[in-house]
Design a protein around this motif. Structure first.
Motif, PDB file in Angstrom:
ATOM      1  N   LEU A 231       1.006  -1.219  -0.001  1.00 24.74           N
ATOM      2  CA  LEU A 231       0.171   0.006  -0.100  1.00 24.74           C
ATOM      3  C   LEU A 231       0.728   1.245  -0.164  1.00 24.74           C
ATOM      4  CD1 LEU A 231      -2.324  -1.447   2.626  1.00 24.74           C
ATOM      5  CD2 LEU A 231      -2.858  -1.165   0.334  1.00 24.74           C
ATOM      6  N   ASP A 232       0.574   2.090   0.987  1.00 30.27           N
ATOM      7  CA  ASP A 232       1.565   3.289   1.170  1.00 30.27           C
ATOM      8  C   ASP A 232       1.753   3.511   2.438  1.00 30.27           C
ATOM      9  OD1 ASP A 232      -0.795   4.215   2.208  1.00 30.27           O
ATOM     10  OD2 ASP A 232      -1.407   5.703   0.773  1.00 30.27           O
ATOM     11  N   ALA A 233       2.735   4.368   2.660  1.00 31.42           N
ATOM     12  CA  ALA A 233       3.294   4.615   4.100  1.00 31.42           C
ATOM     13  C   ALA A 233       2.056   5.419   4.985  1.00 31.42           C
ATOM     14  CB  ALA A 233       4.460   5.520   4.042  1.00 31.42           C
ATOM     15  N   GLY A 234       1.066   4.616   5.342  1.00 30.23           N
ATOM     16  CA  GLY A 234       0.334   4.942   6.523  1.00 30.23           C
ATOM     17  C   GLY A 234      -0.678   6.077   5.684  1.00 30.23           C
ATOM     18  N   GLY A 235      -0.919   6.168   4.287  1.00 33.91           N
ATOM     19  CA  GLY A 235      -1.586   6.935   3.660  1.00 33.91           C
ATOM     20  C   GLY A 235      -2.833   6.651   3.254  1.00 33.91           C
ATOM     21  N   PRO A 236      -3.724   7.259   2.484  1.00 34.85           N
ATOM     22  CA  PRO A 236      -5.114   6.917   2.166  1.00 34.85           C
ATOM     23  C   PRO A 236      -5.234   5.643   1.565  1.00 34.85           C
ATOM     24  CG  PRO A 236      -3.964   8.687   0.745  1.00 34.85           C
ATOM     25  CD  PRO A 236      -3.281   8.431   1.744  1.00 34.85           C
ATOM     26  N   LEU A 237      -4.263   4.958   0.922  1.00 35.97           N
ATOM     27  CA  LEU A 237      -4.349   3.484   0.445  1.00 35.97           C
ATOM     28  C   LEU A 237      -4.400   2.707   1.468  1.00 35.97           C
ATOM     29  CD1 LEU A 237      -1.577   3.193  -2.334  1.00 35.97           C
ATOM     30  CD2 LEU A 237      -4.206   3.340  -2.800  1.00 35.97           C
ATOM     31  N   THR A 238      -3.568   2.956   2.587  1.00 38.57           N
ATOM     32  CA  THR A 238      -3.654   2.137   3.841  1.00 38.57           C
ATOM     33  C   THR A 238      -5.002   2.175   4.489  1.00 38.57           C
ATOM     34  OG1 THR A 238      -1.196   2.159   4.041  1.00 38.57           O
ATOM     35  CG2 THR A 238      -2.448   1.473   6.192  1.00 38.57           C
ATOM     36  N   VAL A 239      -5.635   3.445   4.722  1.00 40.16           N
ATOM     37  CA  VAL A 239      -6.651   3.580   5.423  1.00 40.16           C
ATOM     38  C   VAL A 239      -7.948   2.781   4.718  1.00 40.16           C
ATOM     39  CG1 VAL A 239      -8.378   5.124   6.325  1.00 40.16           C
ATOM     40  CG2 VAL A 239      -5.936   5.604   6.545  1.00 40.16           C
ATOM     41  N   SER A 240      -7.805   3.258   3.325  1.00 36.21           N
ATOM     42  CA  SER A 240      -9.062   2.676   2.701  1.00 36.21           C
ATOM     43  C   SER A 240      -8.952   1.304   2.530  1.00 36.21           C
ATOM     44  CB  SER A 240      -9.335   3.120   1.230  1.00 36.21           C
ATOM     45  OG  SER A 240      -8.212   3.708   0.590  1.00 36.21           O
ATOM     46  N   ALA A 241      -7.921   0.707   2.487  1.00 37.93           N
ATOM     47  CA  ALA A 241      -7.709  -0.861   2.469  1.00 37.93           C
ATOM     48  C   ALA A 241      -8.471  -1.408   3.804  1.00 37.93           C
ATOM     49  CB  ALA A 241      -6.303  -1.409   2.006  1.00 37.93           C
ATOM     50  N   LEU A 242      -8.027  -0.890   4.825  1.00 37.61           N
ATOM     51  CA  LEU A 242      -8.390  -1.420   6.129  1.00 37.61           C
ATOM     52  C   LEU A 242      -9.785  -1.118   6.268  1.00 37.61           C
ATOM     53  CD1 LEU A 242      -5.712   0.033   8.789  1.00 37.61           C
ATOM     54  CD2 LEU A 242      -6.532  -2.387   8.467  1.00 37.61           C
ATOM     55  N   LYS A 243     -10.494   0.002   5.727  1.00 34.34           N
ATOM     56  CA  LYS A 243     -11.785   0.127   5.902  1.00 34.34           C
ATOM     57  C   LYS A 243     -12.511  -0.902   5.111  1.00 34.34           C
ATOM     58  CE  LYS A 243     -13.464   4.463   4.992  1.00 34.34           C
ATOM     59  NZ  LYS A 243     -13.209   5.871   4.658  1.00 34.34           N
ATOM     60  N   ASP A 244     -12.116  -0.984   3.719  1.00 36.71           N
ATOM     61  CA  ASP A 244     -13.045  -1.843   3.108  1.00 36.71           C
ATOM     62  C   ASP A 244     -12.549  -3.479   3.245  1.00 36.71           C
ATOM     63  OD1 ASP A 244     -10.737  -2.500   1.267  1.00 36.71           O
ATOM     64  OD2 ASP A 244     -11.395  -1.378  -0.305  1.00 36.71           O
ATOM     65  N   ASN A 245     -11.580  -3.766   4.018  1.00 41.49           N
ATOM     66  CA  ASN A 245     -11.333  -4.935   4.773  1.00 41.49           C
ATOM     67  C   ASN A 245     -10.413  -5.863   3.811  1.00 41.49           C
ATOM     68  OD1 ASN A 245     -11.288  -6.865   6.755  1.00 41.49           O
ATOM     69  ND2 ASN A 245     -13.135  -7.850   6.079  1.00 41.49           N
ATOM     70  N   SER A 246      -9.912  -5.316   2.671  1.00 40.10           N
ATOM     71  CA  SER A 246      -8.963  -5.849   1.754  1.00 40.10           C
ATOM     72  C   SER A 246      -7.635  -6.466   2.492  1.00 40.10           C
ATOM     73  CB  SER A 246      -8.800  -5.138   0.401  1.00 40.10           C
ATOM     74  OG  SER A 246      -8.319  -3.904   0.642  1.00 40.10           O
ATOM     75  N   VAL A 247      -7.453  -5.607   3.533  1.00 39.67           N
ATOM     76  CA  VAL A 247      -6.527  -6.018   4.310  1.00 39.67           C
ATOM     77  C   VAL A 247      -7.090  -5.977   5.604  1.00 39.67           C
ATOM     78  CG1 VAL A 247      -4.490  -5.162   2.902  1.00 39.67           C
ATOM     79  CG2 VAL A 247      -5.281  -3.865   5.063  1.00 39.67           C
ATOM     80  N   GLN A 248      -6.450  -7.123   6.554  1.00 40.74           N
ATOM     81  CA  GLN A 248      -7.139  -7.238   7.885  1.00 40.74           C
ATOM     82  C   GLN A 248      -6.325  -6.495   9.094  1.00 40.74           C
ATOM     83  OE1 GLN A 248      -7.287 -10.388   6.090  1.00 40.74           O
ATOM     84  NE2 GLN A 248      -9.262  -9.063   5.364  1.00 40.74           N
ATOM     85  N   ALA A 249      -4.944  -6.192   8.461  1.00 40.71           N
ATOM     86  CA  ALA A 249      -4.033  -5.438   9.619  1.00 40.71           C
ATOM     87  C   ALA A 249      -3.057  -4.673   8.877  1.00 40.71           C
ATOM     88  CB  ALA A 249      -3.295  -6.640  10.444  1.00 40.71           C
ATOM     89  N   ALA A 250      -2.692  -3.549   9.159  1.00 35.11           N
ATOM     90  CA  ALA A 250      -1.741  -2.612   8.562  1.00 35.11           C
ATOM     91  C   ALA A 250      -0.910  -2.002   9.263  1.00 35.11           C
ATOM     92  CB  ALA A 250      -2.609  -1.779   7.506  1.00 35.11           C
TER      93      ALA A 250
END
Lengths: 337, 243, 222
Positions: A231-250
């Motif tokens: 993803l990215d360094a704690g940026g919006p990619l990370t946040v949206s991936a966590l939000k939509d559950n495409s990753v469970q931990a980040a």
């Protein structure tokens, strides 16, 4: 560096834009030309002459700056840019010539640039830097961390005083995952490791390879995730991936405003994989006068986690410009220009 | 809207105003087109002179055009670093690739009768090229320039991926950095507007240079549609138009 | 260290050939994304191009669409779509389809417009109905130009699919983006080489298809 004036009004911008579009093809070309000769961009290849000819040249490394100027750099995430502005503006307030080199990239890149002298000052995080330099170190105090870094640091570099402000990397799970596996803010990474085979972990691409990342999670906690999602360094990619559950931990920074906003749960790290993470400038010894060192240490003495949280919030949630935020804070603690 | 979050408020870390970014962007996009044209004119003339040269040149250009810009950029980092030069070299090559077929087909499309008439009027080869062939090839050359500038202006933004050398494209990185979607919108819209404006300038230029042609109509429409296509396809289209 | 040294290092590293992060898997992902985008674009552009070209209407509107689409920066569109639509395949498909539609649309239209009227008239004279004329005469004659449009679109899509990696999807762009983050130039250059290679293979494939599919009678004409 123009936008730190006062908050400009909309219409003026629009008019400027309109005029510019009209004149674009000719005038803008000329403006761009004259501007590039004095701008901060690195000239090409020739600069490697300062770096010594015997070393194999790393194509991703940059070039050396003009002497007499302090180059303050930043990594490629918002908080690093804010810190760059904070330290840089403090130097400027003392009448020192400052040039900015923002958004350079990851630590893998910035460390090389400070080492070869093309960046003089880089706001670092002590524990993360140590882990990059020495995978096995496990210091128990801030002082020990600094000492351990200095032992491994390139001889041309040194660490200035650490600030009280802390912002760690962390392994953080989203709300669904926390509920599904009964994880709370008291749970540890080891608790997640038990169900590791079902977990997709996300993080910046370098998280996959560095010690404070998958290798460390495996060696310290036995966590081997189902897969890794870059993803990215704690940026919006990370946040949206966590939000939509495409990753469970980040990997999320502990000062990130999204943790409370999105009800993410940050897991405890009893083995201190993510260690101490105090803001601490890494500098190239040759590039700084004693005055400059004093100015930087004065900033670190005032900078606490509360200040960092507040500045991050202003930049990421209130969408203020990092330079304005940095100047306002410096003024509030009496270090402004 | 507070402080620095407005549509035209460029984050300080880009170290340039909105106008400054546009300047750099146009510089990074147009210098390659200019150099491309300067090289393509003599090269095109050579291909017209020596017919056997054209097929291999067309092959090489088609292959070069297929190399993705990002690939080109990262290969060049080894030689020219993460600099603007690294962005401009591939754009120069792409421009060249688009312009050579356009020029060759344009110059070739001048009817033999016209050339004979020019020779009969006592024009030497150089004069004939400059006064007859080149002016008559202007519509085809401009059609090529339109493809080259449009793709150049849009491709500069990819430079953002190799160390912030993408001018207006750097706004996209900052949009992600600061969670400001406005900046991404600004970047896309500004780049598109620049491309369209440049396109209009080129169309006006063609009208000014070729007063004998009808202002609109079939030929212009065909040229405009051709701008959506890569060079060799376009060469085929122009060949159709000429026949 | 020369460029070629980096490239050969990449391809000789066994670790790059296995698993979900290996070359075969990334290559498949890249081809998959490209085919989906190309399929959607062809699904939109071919019928529209055939109909407008057949009837001869809307040529100027097509020119406008083509110019506008070319002016849009793909990477910028991707970032914008990420903000509007979140993560996933759709935000990647939108810029790729926007990239692929114009060449297919324009060449199809142009191919139908520039058909030689004589064979069409002859076919009608032989008593062929409109559908038979379209599928047995017009389409085969238009095929070379339509294929060149598809080829142009395919090359651009294959090259541009690399940007999918910037929004955490796979494909060969993954090597380039990860390598840039990890300061690993070997991976960067290796991935870039693979993308360029795939683009060249695409050219070759279209050349082969052109050899076999285009009717000899039509081929001889050009």
């Amino acid at each position: 560096m123009t936008s730190h004036s006062q908050s400009s009004t909309g219409p003026r911008h629009l008019r400027a834009a309109a005029i510019l579009l009209a004149a674009t093809t000719a005038a803008a070309l000329l403006a761009g030309c004259s501007d590039s000769s004095s701008s901060s961009d690195t000239p090409n290849g020739s600069a490697s002459s300062t770096g010594g000819k015997s070393k194999p040249k790393d194509p991703l490394a940059g070039a050396a700056p003009k002497s007499g100027t302090v180059v303050v750099g930043s990594n490629n995430f918002a908080e690093s840019v804010v810190l760059m502005d904070v330290y840089g503006e403090a130097l400027k307030a003392k009448g020192i010539n400052v040039q900015y080199k923002p958004d350079i990239g990851t630590r893998e890149i910035t460390y090389g640039l400070v080492k070869n002298g093309s960046v003089t000052v880089l706001p670092e995080y002590n524990g993360s830097l140590l882990s990059y330099l020495d995978k096995t170190a496990a210091p128990t105090s801030i002082e020990a961390t600094t000492a351990a870094i200095e032992a491994k640091l390139d001889p041309s570099l040194t660490m200035l005083d650490p600030a009280a402000a802390e912002d760690k990397d962390s392994l953080t799970v989203n709300a669904q995952t926390a509920a599904k596996y009964h994880l709370t803010s008291q749970s540890t990474i080891a608790d997640l490791a038990k169900v590791g085979g079902q977990i997709v972990v996300g993080g910046s691409p370098e998280f996959q390879k560095r010690q404070q990342g998958l290798p460390g999670l495996k060696s310290q906690y036995g966590l081997t995730p189902k897969s890794f999602k870059p993803l990215d360094a704690g940026g919006p990619l990370t946040v949206s991936a966590l939000k939509d559950n495409s990753v469970q931990a980040a990997d999320v920074f502990t000062t990130d405003a999204s943790i409370t906003r999105e009800k993410f749960v940050t897991l405890q790290d009893p083995k201190k994989l993510f260690g101490f993470a105090n803001v601490q400038p890494m500098v190239s010894k040759a590039g700084l006068t004693p005055d400059a060192v004093a100015a930087l240490n004065a900033v670190s003495a005032k900078l606490d986690t509360q200040a960092l949280l507040s500045m991050d919030d202003q930049v990421q949630n209130q969408k203020k410009d990092p330079l304005d935020v940095a100047q306002a804070w410096l003024k509030s603690v009496g270090l402004g220009g | 809207m507070s402080g620095g979050a407005g549509f035209f408020d460029i984050p300080s870390d880009l170290q340039h105003s909105y106008a400054g970014l546009i300047g750099i962007h146009m510089q990074e996009a147009m210098i390659p087109v200019g150099i491309g044209l300067a090289v393509a004119l003599p090269l095109g003339q050579l291909c017209v002179r020596f017919r056997w040269l054209y097929p291999p040149v067309l092959w090489v250009t088609t292959v070069l055009y297929a190399i993705p810009s990002l690939t080109f950029f990262v290969f060049l980092i080894d030689y020219t670093g993460a600099t603007r030069t690294t962005v401009m070299i591939p754009l120069t090559v792409y421009s060249l690739v688009v312009l050579v077929p356009a020029i060759v087909d344009g110059v070739r499309s001048v009817p033999q009768d016209t050339l004979s008439a020019a020779t009969a009027m006592g024009l030497g080869p150089v004069q004939r090229y400059l006064q007859v062939q080149l002016p008559l090839a202007v519509p085809a050359i401009i059609a090529g320039l339109r493809v080259a500038t449009a793709s150049s202006i849009s491709l500069v933004s990819v430079g953002a991926l190799i160390g912030n050398q993408g001018a207006l494209g750097n706004l996209l990185q900052d949009a992600i950095l600061y969670h400001r979607s406005n900046l991404a919108l600004n970047s896309v819209v500004t780049i598109a507007v620049l491309a369209v404006l440049t396109d209009i300038v080129l169309v006006l230029l063609r009208m000014a240079l070729t007063p004998w042609l009808p202002r609109s109509g079939k030929a212009a429409g065909r040229a405009a549609r051709a701008t959506a296509v890569e060079p060799s396809t376009e060469a085929a289209l122009l060949e159709d138009a000429a026949s | 260290m020369s460029l070629f040294q980096f490239i050969s290092d990449f391809f000789r590293d066994n670790a790059n050939w296995h698993g979900a992060y290996g070359i075969p898997h990334r290559l498949l992902e890249h081809v998959e994304y490209s085919l989906i985008a190309l399929g959607i674009a062809a699904g939109i552009a071919l019928p529209v191009g055939l109909v407008t070209g057949h009837t001869g209407r809307g040529g100027n509107a097509l020119a406008l669409v083509a110019t506008a689409a070319r002016a849009l920066p793909s990477y910028g569109l991707l970032v914008l779509m990420f903000f509007w639509l979140g993560l996933g395949l759709t935000p990647v498909m939108i810029p790729l389809v926007a990239l692929a539609v114009p060449p297919i649309l324009v060449t199809t239209y142009e191919a139908m417009r520039t058909l030689d009227p004589a064979p069409v008239d002859a076919a009608r004279g032989m008593g062929m109905g409109p559908a038979a004329v379209l599928f047995q005469v017009e389409l085969p004659s238009a095929l070379p130009l339509v294929l060149s449009g598809l080829r142009s679109a395919a090359i651009q899509v294959v090259s541009t699919t690399a940007i999918a990696a910037t929004v955490s999807l796979g494909g060969l762009g993954r090597f380039v983006v990860d390598g840039l983050y990890q300061q690993n130039y070997t991976i960067v250059v290796g991935g870039a080489t693979l993308i360029a290679g795939l683009a060249l293979v695409t050219i070759a494939l279209f050349w082969l298809v052109g050899r076999f599919v285009v009717s000899p009678g039509v081929r001889g004409r050009r």
